[in-house]
Design a protein around this motif. Structure first.
Motif, PDB file in Angstrom:
ATOM      1  N   THR A  43      -6.174  -0.435   3.188  1.00 31.33           N
ATOM      2  CA  THR A  43      -7.348  -0.981   2.844  1.00 31.33           C
ATOM      3  C   THR A  43      -8.270  -0.250   4.101  1.00 31.33           C
ATOM      4  OG1 THR A  43      -6.715  -2.593   1.516  1.00 31.33           O
ATOM      5  CG2 THR A  43      -9.043  -2.469   2.210  1.00 31.33           C
ATOM      6  N   ARG A  44      -7.614  -0.799   5.332  1.00 25.33           N
ATOM      7  CA  ARG A  44      -8.591  -0.266   6.581  1.00 25.33           C
ATOM      8  C   ARG A  44      -8.702   1.131   6.751  1.00 25.33           C
ATOM      9  NH1 ARG A  44      -6.108  -4.454   9.043  1.00 25.33           N
ATOM     10  NH2 ARG A  44      -4.568  -3.334   9.992  1.00 25.33           N
ATOM     11  N   GLN A  45      -7.594   1.876   6.474  1.00 30.64           N
ATOM     12  CA  GLN A  45      -7.553   3.166   6.535  1.00 30.64           C
ATOM     13  C   GLN A  45      -8.557   3.972   5.534  1.00 30.64           C
ATOM     14  OE1 GLN A  45      -3.835   4.672   6.026  1.00 30.64           O
ATOM     15  NE2 GLN A  45      -3.890   6.474   7.063  1.00 30.64           N
ATOM     16  N   ASN A  46      -8.511   3.418   4.373  1.00 34.85           N
ATOM     17  CA  ASN A  46      -9.233   3.845   3.354  1.00 34.85           C
ATOM     18  C   ASN A  46     -10.856   3.823   3.753  1.00 34.85           C
ATOM     19  OD1 ASN A  46      -7.624   4.914   1.645  1.00 34.85           O
ATOM     20  ND2 ASN A  46      -7.481   3.128   0.245  1.00 34.85           N
ATOM     21  N   ASN A  47     -11.043   2.261   4.258  1.00 31.40           N
ATOM     22  CA  ASN A  47     -12.498   2.221   4.634  1.00 31.40           C
ATOM     23  C   ASN A  47     -12.835   3.222   5.692  1.00 31.40           C
ATOM     24  OD1 ASN A  47     -12.587   0.213   2.767  1.00 31.40           O
ATOM     25  ND2 ASN A  47     -12.269  -1.585   4.231  1.00 31.40           N
ATOM     26  N   GLU A  78     -15.029   8.645  -5.091  1.00 30.15           N
ATOM     27  CA  GLU A  78     -13.568   8.384  -5.244  1.00 30.15           C
ATOM     28  C   GLU A  78     -12.973   7.348  -4.513  1.00 30.15           C
ATOM     29  OE1 GLU A  78     -10.453  11.716  -4.308  1.00 30.15           O
ATOM     30  OE2 GLU A  78     -11.705  12.641  -5.627  1.00 30.15           O
ATOM     31  N   PHE A  79     -13.441   7.491  -3.189  1.00 24.05           N
ATOM     32  CA  PHE A  79     -12.848   6.431  -2.209  1.00 24.05           C
ATOM     33  C   PHE A  79     -13.213   5.014  -2.567  1.00 24.05           C
ATOM     34  CE2 PHE A  79     -11.337   9.781   0.753  1.00 24.05           C
ATOM     35  CZ  PHE A  79     -10.274   9.543   0.977  1.00 24.05           C
ATOM     36  N   ASN A  80     -14.479   4.795  -2.928  1.00 19.16           N
ATOM     37  CA  ASN A  80     -15.256   3.575  -3.282  1.00 19.16           C
ATOM     38  C   ASN A  80     -14.375   2.947  -4.355  1.00 19.16           C
ATOM     39  OD1 ASN A  80     -17.361   2.723  -1.758  1.00 19.16           O
ATOM     40  ND2 ASN A  80     -18.850   4.055  -2.781  1.00 19.16           N
ATOM     41  N   SER A  81     -13.952   3.618  -5.277  1.00 16.75           N
ATOM     42  CA  SER A  81     -13.253   3.048  -6.274  1.00 16.75           C
ATOM     43  C   SER A  81     -11.887   2.533  -5.957  1.00 16.75           C
ATOM     44  CB  SER A  81     -12.996   3.777  -7.549  1.00 16.75           C
ATOM     45  OG  SER A  81     -12.287   4.952  -7.266  1.00 16.75           O
ATOM     46  N   THR A  82     -11.241   3.303  -4.977  1.00 16.69           N
ATOM     47  CA  THR A  82      -9.876   2.895  -4.553  1.00 16.69           C
ATOM     48  C   THR A  82      -9.920   1.630  -3.762  1.00 16.69           C
ATOM     49  OG1 THR A  82      -9.570   5.367  -4.356  1.00 16.69           O
ATOM     50  CG2 THR A  82      -7.683   3.731  -3.290  1.00 16.69           C
ATOM     51  N   SER A  83     -10.791   2.042  -2.568  1.00 21.22           N
ATOM     52  CA  SER A  83     -10.682   0.600  -1.722  1.00 21.22           C
ATOM     53  C   SER A  83     -11.199  -0.669  -2.446  1.00 21.22           C
ATOM     54  CB  SER A  83     -11.938   0.943  -0.460  1.00 21.22           C
ATOM     55  OG  SER A  83     -13.131   1.199  -0.953  1.00 21.22           O
ATOM     56  N   GLN A  84     -12.060  -0.559  -3.377  1.00 24.50           N
ATOM     57  CA  GLN A  84     -12.463  -1.725  -3.818  1.00 24.50           C
ATOM     58  C   GLN A  84     -11.401  -2.536  -4.628  1.00 24.50           C
ATOM     59  OE1 GLN A  84     -15.690  -1.299  -6.604  1.00 24.50           O
ATOM     60  NE2 GLN A  84     -17.161  -1.318  -4.976  1.00 24.50           N
ATOM     61  N   SER A  85     -10.319  -1.661  -5.344  1.00 27.16           N
ATOM     62  CA  SER A  85      -9.382  -2.417  -5.687  1.00 27.16           C
ATOM     63  C   SER A  85      -8.413  -2.978  -5.089  1.00 27.16           C
ATOM     64  CB  SER A  85      -8.612  -1.551  -6.840  1.00 27.16           C
ATOM     65  OG  SER A  85      -7.965  -0.374  -6.100  1.00 27.16           O
ATOM     66  N   ASP A 134       5.025 -10.895   3.705  1.00 21.81           N
ATOM     67  CA  ASP A 134       4.104 -10.344   4.697  1.00 21.81           C
ATOM     68  C   ASP A 134       4.004  -9.090   5.293  1.00 21.81           C
ATOM     69  OD1 ASP A 134       3.451 -13.133   5.058  1.00 21.81           O
ATOM     70  OD2 ASP A 134       4.565 -13.557   6.857  1.00 21.81           O
ATOM     71  N   ALA A 135       5.107  -8.339   5.098  1.00 18.93           N
ATOM     72  CA  ALA A 135       5.023  -6.926   5.334  1.00 18.93           C
ATOM     73  C   ALA A 135       4.400  -6.112   4.184  1.00 18.93           C
ATOM     74  CB  ALA A 135       6.686  -6.508   5.355  1.00 18.93           C
ATOM     75  N   LYS A 136       4.489  -6.442   3.075  1.00 18.43           N
ATOM     76  CA  LYS A 136       3.782  -5.660   2.136  1.00 18.43           C
ATOM     77  C   LYS A 136       2.371  -6.042   2.085  1.00 18.43           C
ATOM     78  CE  LYS A 136       7.187  -5.747  -1.511  1.00 18.43           C
ATOM     79  NZ  LYS A 136       8.037  -6.639  -2.477  1.00 18.43           N
ATOM     80  N   LYS A 137       1.953  -7.372   2.442  1.00 21.05           N
ATOM     81  CA  LYS A 137       0.522  -7.603   2.759  1.00 21.05           C
ATOM     82  C   LYS A 137      -0.108  -6.882   3.732  1.00 21.05           C
ATOM     83  CE  LYS A 137      -2.321 -11.607   2.934  1.00 21.05           C
ATOM     84  NZ  LYS A 137      -2.563 -13.072   3.306  1.00 21.05           N
ATOM     85  N   LYS A 138       0.752  -6.658   4.760  1.00 22.76           N
ATOM     86  CA  LYS A 138       0.138  -6.000   6.172  1.00 22.76           C
ATOM     87  C   LYS A 138       0.128  -4.404   5.833  1.00 22.76           C
ATOM     88  CE  LYS A 138       1.457  -9.066   9.674  1.00 22.76           C
ATOM     89  NZ  LYS A 138       2.567  -9.677  10.268  1.00 22.76           N
ATOM     90  N   ASP A 139       0.920  -3.825   4.841  1.00 21.58           N
ATOM     91  CA  ASP A 139       0.858  -2.454   4.441  1.00 21.58           C
ATOM     92  C   ASP A 139      -0.466  -2.467   3.872  1.00 21.58           C
ATOM     93  OD1 ASP A 139       3.076  -2.019   5.823  1.00 21.58           O
ATOM     94  OD2 ASP A 139       4.431  -2.053   4.037  1.00 21.58           O
TER      95      ASP A 139
END
Ligand code: CNA
Length: 367
Positions: free
Chosen positions: A334-338, A355-362, A324-329
């Motif tokens: 993801t929220r931060q990137n968005n 650049e950010f688009n590709s990161t956030s999508q994965s 759960d902790a890993k999932k929350k991190d």
């Protein structure tokens, strides 16, 4: 087959009272019996998950049926009925958000069943629950029959489409507060719970399907011990399964109250199958009135498994917490990137935004 028919007729006509195999109609008697190696079936209901924080249906005050006023239902059961759902899907999904599996951890009782499995004693667990906690505790595949369905899979409700969707897909929809719609045909998509299914063109309630499964026919006649936990035994045809074991098979009920004692309540096909804990004729049924967790821990202690069970619960809960902790991190990242992507967009920096688009999508992609 002849044995099965003989036992069915003798039970139905009340000809043979059955043999007494427990030396005592107590939890100690059951523990001594288990230690000689047995085929055990567990039948469980909502009461095994209340200590995980999921309300049952019928407990006065805390049960779901006492707390559904906010959904303005015509009657409480409507929330799980497919015909009502097709017209008014909102209450089901609002409740699903409250009860969504993944927010809860399996209980001592769930892990007790896992121990029965690990020790080669569990024939199968028949569950009325939809919360998937048996799976989380490690019962999988053939170990488990989810008689009323499960959040584990979802499908399009259109008879012509029936496209299947994963638990991750449904989870994203449920928490985005969108009403899930099929991307092929636009009909509603629903977890497979208390649905209707289609067999040879006939529409039948899902809760009848398990009755015709091969395992239901073969498991119960060869069962040596039936353990029934956390259920009011009021929902048919599930409740009638208690009468499918041989009439010498002991039945242990671990529940807050005695259930299954009414012949009528046990259903049409179960003459002679009602539980008898207290009469002069009682010879095989044992009621242990306690929470399912306390009852399972007490039984584990009598079996010499207490420490092992406590360690299993501790270890498995720690594992869930760390996942759960890993999932929350990951979600926070993801929220931060968005957020950064949004700010970059506002302030205009086309290169970095790509650049950010590709990161956030994965990262948005559910694991
Ligand atoms: P129910 O009719 O609400 O009965 C629950 C029984 O458990 C009652 O006899 C309670 O006294 C007893 N009970 C409650 N808490 C405990 C506890 N901690 N220890 C021991 N006993 C306890 O529920 P049933 O399962 O009998 O009814 C079948 C319905 C409930 C099925 O259709 C399920 O889909 C449905 N349901 C499932 C969940 C879930 O998945 N967790 C939750 C709510 C309802």
């Amino acid at each position: 087959e002849m044995d099965f028919l003989r036992s069915l007729f003798s039970r139905t006509l009340g000809l043979s009272p059955g043999e007494k195999v427990l030396d005592e109609l107590t939890l100690d008697g059951v523990a001594r019996y288990i230690l000689s190696g047995k085929n055990i079936i567990c039948m469980v209901g909502a009461g095994i998950s209340t200590s995980a924080g999921i309300p049952d249906f019928r407990s006065p005050g805390t049960g779901l049926y006492a707390n559904l006023q906010k959904y303005n239902l015509p009657y409480p059961e409507a929330i799980f009925q497919i015909d009502y759902f097709k017209k008014h899907p909102e209450p089901f999904f609002a409740l699903a958000r409250e009860l969504y599996p993944g927010q809860f951890k399996p209980t001592v009782c769930h892990y007790f069943m896992r121990m029965l499995k690990d020790k080669g004693l569990l024939t199968r667990c028949y569950s009325q629950n939809i919360d998937t906690l048996e799976r989380v505790a490690g019962l999988e595949g053939e170990d488990l029959i989810e008689a009323h369905g499960t959040f584990h899979t979802s499908h399009c409700v259109s008879f012509l489409c029936r496209k299947e969707y994963s638990m991750d897909w449904m989870q994203t929809k449920i928490f985005s507060e969108d009403i899930p719609k099929c991307d092929s045909c636009g009909s509603l998509v629903k977890p497979v719970i208390n649905d209707k299914i289609f067999i040879l063109g006939w529409s039948i309630p899902l809760r009848l399907k398990f009755l015709s499964s091969q395992s239901t026919f073969s498991d119960f006649p060869r069962c040596d011990l039936l353990i029934i936990m956390g259920t009011s035994l009021q929902v048919q045809p599930f409740a009638s399964l208690v009468s499918r074991v041989s009439n010498s098979c002991p039945r242990l009920l671990i529940n807050m109250e005695k259930t299954g004692q009414s012949e009528f309540g046990m259903g049409l096909f179960s003459f002679g199958g009602a539980m008898d804990f207290d009469s002069d004729k009682a010879y095989r049924d044992v009621a242990h009135l306690s929470t399912c967790d306390d009852g399972c821990m007490a039984l584990a202690e009598l079996l010499g498994w207490k420490e092992e069970l406590e360690q299993m619960v501790k270890r498995e809960h720690a594992l869930i917490d760390s996942k759960d902790a890993k999932k929350k991190d990951k979600e926070a990242m993801t929220r931060q990137n968005n957020q950064s992507e949004h700010e970059e967009g506002l302030h205009g920096s086309p290169n970095r935004s790509t650049e950010f688009n590709s990161t956030s999508q994965s990262q948005v992609c559910p694991s």
